[in-house]
Design an enzyme around this catalytic site. Structure first.
Site, mmCIF file in Angstrom:
data_model
loop_
_atom_site.group_PDB
_atom_site.id
_atom_site.type_symbol
_atom_site.label_atom_id
_atom_site.label_comp_id
_atom_site.label_asym_id
_atom_site.label_seq_id
_atom_site.Cartn_x
_atom_site.Cartn_y
_atom_site.Cartn_z
ATOM 1 N N LYS A 161 -14.144 -5.411 8.251
ATOM 2 C CA LYS A 161 -15.073 -4.279 6.693
ATOM 3 C C LYS A 161 -16.790 -3.774 6.636
ATOM 4 C CE LYS A 161 -11.415 -5.786 3.682
ATOM 5 N NZ LYS A 161 -11.490 -6.971 2.861
ATOM 6 N N VAL A 211 0.681 -1.562 -0.111
ATOM 7 C CA VAL A 211 -0.011 0.037 -0.027
ATOM 8 C C VAL A 211 1.121 1.175 -0.327
ATOM 9 C CG1 VAL A 211 -1.707 1.002 1.425
ATOM 10 C CG2 VAL A 211 -1.933 -1.154 1.016
ATOM 11 N N GLU A 265 -3.212 -15.224 1.284
ATOM 12 C CA GLU A 265 -2.081 -15.195 1.700
ATOM 13 C C GLU A 265 -1.977 -16.831 2.524
ATOM 14 O OE1 GLU A 265 -0.752 -12.752 2.894
ATOM 15 O OE2 GLU A 265 -1.778 -11.540 2.312
ATOM 16 N N LYS A 299 -8.003 -1.560 7.772
ATOM 17 C CA LYS A 299 -9.379 -2.750 8.372
ATOM 18 C C LYS A 299 -9.415 -3.048 9.948
ATOM 19 C CE LYS A 299 -7.967 -5.143 5.599
ATOM 20 N NZ LYS A 299 -7.553 -4.868 3.506
ATOM 21 N N GLY A 335 -0.714 -15.776 -5.293
ATOM 22 C CA GLY A 335 -0.596 -14.466 -4.426
ATOM 23 C C GLY A 335 -2.126 -13.238 -4.242
ATOM 24 N N VAL A 395 -12.227 -0.203 3.512
ATOM 25 C CA VAL A 395 -12.985 -1.340 3.082
ATOM 26 C C VAL A 395 -12.872 -1.822 1.565
ATOM 27 C CG1 VAL A 395 -15.772 -1.417 3.900
ATOM 28 C CG2 VAL A 395 -14.480 -0.575 4.993
ATOM 29 N N GLY A 435 -5.329 -4.770 -3.636
ATOM 30 C CA GLY A 435 -4.339 -4.152 -4.603
ATOM 31 C C GLY A 435 -3.287 -3.480 -4.347
ATOM 32 N N ALA A 454 8.684 5.627 6.885
ATOM 33 C CA ALA A 454 9.506 5.179 7.555
ATOM 34 C C ALA A 454 9.464 3.590 6.953
ATOM 35 C CB ALA A 454 8.726 4.971 9.019
HETATM 36 N N1 LIG Z 1 -2.768 -5.189 0.594
HETATM 37 C C1 LIG Z 1 -3.555 -5.103 0.058
HETATM 38 O O1 LIG Z 1 -4.075 -5.236 -1.100
HETATM 39 C C2 LIG Z 1 -4.375 -4.033 1.400
HETATM 40 C C3 LIG Z 1 -5.343 -3.529 0.728
HETATM 41 C C4 LIG Z 1 -5.772 -2.486 1.240
HETATM 42 C C5 LIG Z 1 -6.081 -2.177 2.573
HETATM 43 N N2 LIG Z 1 -4.620 -2.889 3.056
HETATM 44 C C6 LIG Z 1 -4.118 -2.268 4.061
HETATM 45 O O2 LIG Z 1 -3.350 -2.211 4.534
HETATM 46 C C7 LIG Z 1 -2.124 -1.945 5.721
HETATM 47 C C8 LIG Z 1 -0.834 -2.173 4.977
HETATM 48 O O3 LIG Z 1 -0.597 -3.253 4.297
HETATM 49 P P1 LIG Z 1 0.318 -3.720 3.276
HETATM 50 O O4 LIG Z 1 0.075 -5.023 2.516
HETATM 51 O O5 LIG Z 1 0.982 -2.706 2.062
HETATM 52 O O6 LIG Z 1 1.108 -4.705 3.863
HETATM 53 P P2 LIG Z 1 3.254 -4.645 3.850
HETATM 54 O O7 LIG Z 1 3.603 -4.592 2.483
HETATM 55 O O8 LIG Z 1 3.116 -5.668 4.633
HETATM 56 O O9 LIG Z 1 3.641 -3.062 3.623
HETATM 57 C C9 LIG Z 1 4.116 -3.020 5.435
HETATM 58 C C10 LIG Z 1 5.172 -1.222 5.310
HETATM 59 O O10 LIG Z 1 4.991 -1.605 6.703
HETATM 60 C C11 LIG Z 1 6.544 -1.309 7.063
HETATM 61 N N3 LIG Z 1 6.383 -1.873 9.001
HETATM 62 C C12 LIG Z 1 6.242 -3.004 9.493
HETATM 63 N N4 LIG Z 1 6.158 -2.592 10.608
HETATM 64 C C13 LIG Z 1 7.361 -1.388 11.246
HETATM 65 C C14 LIG Z 1 7.491 -0.417 11.390
HETATM 66 N N5 LIG Z 1 7.882 -1.065 12.677
HETATM 67 N N6 LIG Z 1 8.284 0.473 11.882
HETATM 68 C C15 LIG Z 1 8.762 1.367 10.005
HETATM 69 N N7 LIG Z 1 7.558 0.533 9.422
HETATM 70 C C16 LIG Z 1 7.577 -0.743 9.903
HETATM 71 C C17 LIG Z 1 6.764 -2.540 6.511
HETATM 72 O O11 LIG Z 1 8.853 -2.138 6.495
HETATM 73 P P3 LIG Z 1 9.312 -3.147 5.284
HETATM 74 O O12 LIG Z 1 9.345 -2.216 4.385
HETATM 75 O O13 LIG Z 1 11.135 -2.733 5.757
HETATM 76 O O14 LIG Z 1 9.317 -4.432 5.537
HETATM 77 C C18 LIG Z 1 6.494 -2.474 4.886
HETATM 78 O O15 LIG Z 1 6.858 -1.189 4.280
HETATM 79 C C19 LIG Z 1 -2.867 -2.955 6.366
HETATM 80 O O16 LIG Z 1 -3.500 -2.608 7.296
HETATM 81 C C20 LIG Z 1 -3.866 -3.674 5.380
HETATM 82 O O17 LIG Z 1 -4.453 -4.603 5.754
HETATM 83 C C21 LIG Z 1 -3.766 -3.744 2.526
#
Ligand SMILES: NC(=O)c1ccc[n+]([C@@H]2O[C@H](COP(=O)([O-])OP(=O)(O)OC[C@H]3O[C@@H](n4cnc5c(N)ncnc54)[C@H](OP(=O)(O)O)[C@@H]3O)[C@@H](O)[C@H]2O)c1
Length: 439
Positions: free
Chosen positions: A205, A14, A190, A105, A187, A132, A309, A43
């Site tokens: 949601k 994201v 999970e 969420k 993908g 959502v 996505g 960060a």
């Molecule tokens: N993926 C989707 O399609 C999607 C859709 C809607 C909502 N969301 C929501 O969006 C959020 C993020 O999802 P994501 O898929 O983007 O997760 P992700 O790919 O795992 O990314 C998480 C990011 O947070 C960083 N991070 C984690 N802990 C940290 C800390 N203590 N200090 C600093 N940085 C930290 C990670 O750093 P590193 O890169 O160094 O590991 C990474 O860059 C979640 O709440 C998810 O439910 C995701």
């Protein structure tokens, strides 16, 4: 032109997508908003990690608190995920008088009530369009577009993983385990799929949408949740023969109290349901999401799009960033409040009191008198049968018997099926799937 300096906490799927989308469409947004969005710091957990979206090393830090504390940064994007550190990030940003955009969420489901109250207390705002249904701007629809409506019904296909699995089971005749393994390989699911397939992600949601639609905070523990693990190919086929498709639905239904004008409770649940093939939600396939919202003024409205996505989520975040940038430009902290509790006595209807129609599949010994015993139990519970189908071509010790049941409460159905399951002629636990006719 005014500039908004943005601090991103997290740059994975994201956060990286948001960074990339700002590079791509930041100038376009500036021309539309009269405000320039600039990513000032990012960060992450590991600054040396190889990233699909390249970010200037000068922007990266592992110290998220320093991003919040930076006086030049006036807006925070929380894209780290999780509910513990993320909660602290949001609260600390509020304490500094900074509004937050989030896609989280799970965080809102667990701590939303506290976070919305804190946003109000500190004169900040919490924007959460991406939490959502990904690219579908459903939060804006409920908060702004339909603000003049009482929301009487909301039905959502809000988990792309489950919809992908159920669609392929129907279209290809594949089994649950086979499609899940494929979804993990591609993908779409999970490695640890429970959050999706057990219905909890959809519940997060649905709870957010229910709270927003009805103006009282819905505690996640009050949401009845059933996932899709028990859905079999056999049920998908029988449902198909009856003119239905099985979908995992998030359901938010206003149920008026009989004889008490203005008094109502709200059904908030997530479960697989038989949806008529002729209904538009029956043809939402693959990873797509769709939400039907019925307002007392507008009638039915429908929203469709990619539910997750990188790009779809980034699009939703950009919309929040635009709102936040305009609020900052105009010096308004809460032009649109994140969540306004307005129903002091709002109540969630317990699942036992929820009325529905049902599909029931029994595995029975094919001998005279079996159906009579089953109908006697249902009749004694005042549960009406709309049709009985014993599909041809099943031979062996037990055969399937499909019952379509008229409106009954969940409590009555559970009790009656408990008794039916104990009959000697019934050879396996009865399967019960609710039928949704969108009335
Ligand atoms: N993926 C989707 O399609 C999607 C859709 C809607 C909502 N969301 C929501 O969006 C959020 C993020 O999802 P994501 O898929 O983007 O997760 P992700 O790919 O795992 O990314 C998480 C990011 O947070 C960083 N991070 C984690 N802990 C940290 C800390 N203590 N200090 C600093 N940085 C930290 C990670 O750093 P590193 O890169 O160094 O590991 C990474 O860059 C979640 O709440 C998810 O439910 C995701």
């Amino acid at each position: 032109m005014q500039q908004v300096n943005l601090g991103l906490i997290g740059s994975g799927t994201v956060g990286g997508g948001v960074y990339q989308a700002i590079q791509r469409n930041g100038a376009l947004m500036a021309s539309r908003l009269g405000v320039q969005l600039r990513v000032a710091k990012v960060a992450v957990r590991d600054v040396r990690k190889a990233r699909a979206v390249k970010i200037s090393p000068a922007l990266l830090t592992t110290d998220w608190q320093s991003v919040i504390d930076d006086p030049s940064i006036n807006l925070i994007g929380e894209f780290m995920g999780g509910t513990t550190t993320a909660r602290t990030v949001v609260l600390n940003a509020f304490k500094q008088g900074k509004s937050v955009v989030t896609a989280n969420k799970a965080l809102l489901s667990a701590h939303g009530e506290e976070l919305f109250a804190a946003a109000q207390r500190y004169g900040t705002n919490l924007y959460y369009e991406a939490s959502v249904a990904g690219g579908i701007p459903i939060i804006k629809v409920l908060r702004e577009g339909l603000i003049g409506n009482r929301i009487t019904r909301l039905y959502g296909i809000v988990n792309g993983t489950c919809n992908y699995i159920l669609s392929r089971m129907k279209l290809e005749g594949a089994d649950f385990a086979e499609v899940l393994a494929d979804a993990q390989r591609l993908g779409y699911a999970e490695a640890e799929p429970s959050l999706d397939i057990d219905g909890f992600d959809a519940a997060h949601k649905t709870g957010i949408l229910a709270s927003l639609a009805h103006g009282f905070w819905v505690n996640p523990k009050q949401i009845y949740v059933e996932g899709i693990c028990a859905i079999t190919q056999q049920d998908i086929q029988f449902a198909g023969q009856l003119g239905y498709t099985i979908k995992l639905l998030g359901i938010v239904k206003r149920v008026d109290a009989a004889g008490k004008p203005g008094s109502y409770a709200v059904q908030v649940s997530v479960y697989p349901a038989l949806v008529p093939n002729t209904h538009v939600l029956g043809s939402v396939n693959g990873v797509f999401n769709a939400i039907l919202v019925r307002g007392d003024v507008v009638g039915d409205t429908l929203y469709y799009g990619r539910g997750a996505g990188q790009d779809a989520t980034a699009s939703a975040v950009l919309s929040d960033l635009a709102d936040a940038a305009l609020d900052l430009k105009c010096g308004i902290k809460s032009r649109v409040c994140p969540f306004v509790p307005h129903e002091r006595d709002g109540a969630v209807l317990p699942i036992g009191a929820v009325v529905s129609r049902y599909y029931v599949r029994l595995s029975v010994i094919d001998k005279p008198g079996t159906l009579a015993k089953i109908t006697a139990i249902l009749g004694a519970a005042k549960i009406g049968i709309s049709s009985v189908i014993q599909p041809e071509g099943h031979e062996g010790k037990s055969v399937p018997l499909i019952l379509m049941i008229h409106d009954a409460t969940n409590a009555n159905m559970e009790k009656a099926l408990g008794k039916i399951g104990k009959l000697a002629a019934v050879k396996a636990a009865p399967v019960m799937i609710r039928v949704e006719n969108f009335e």
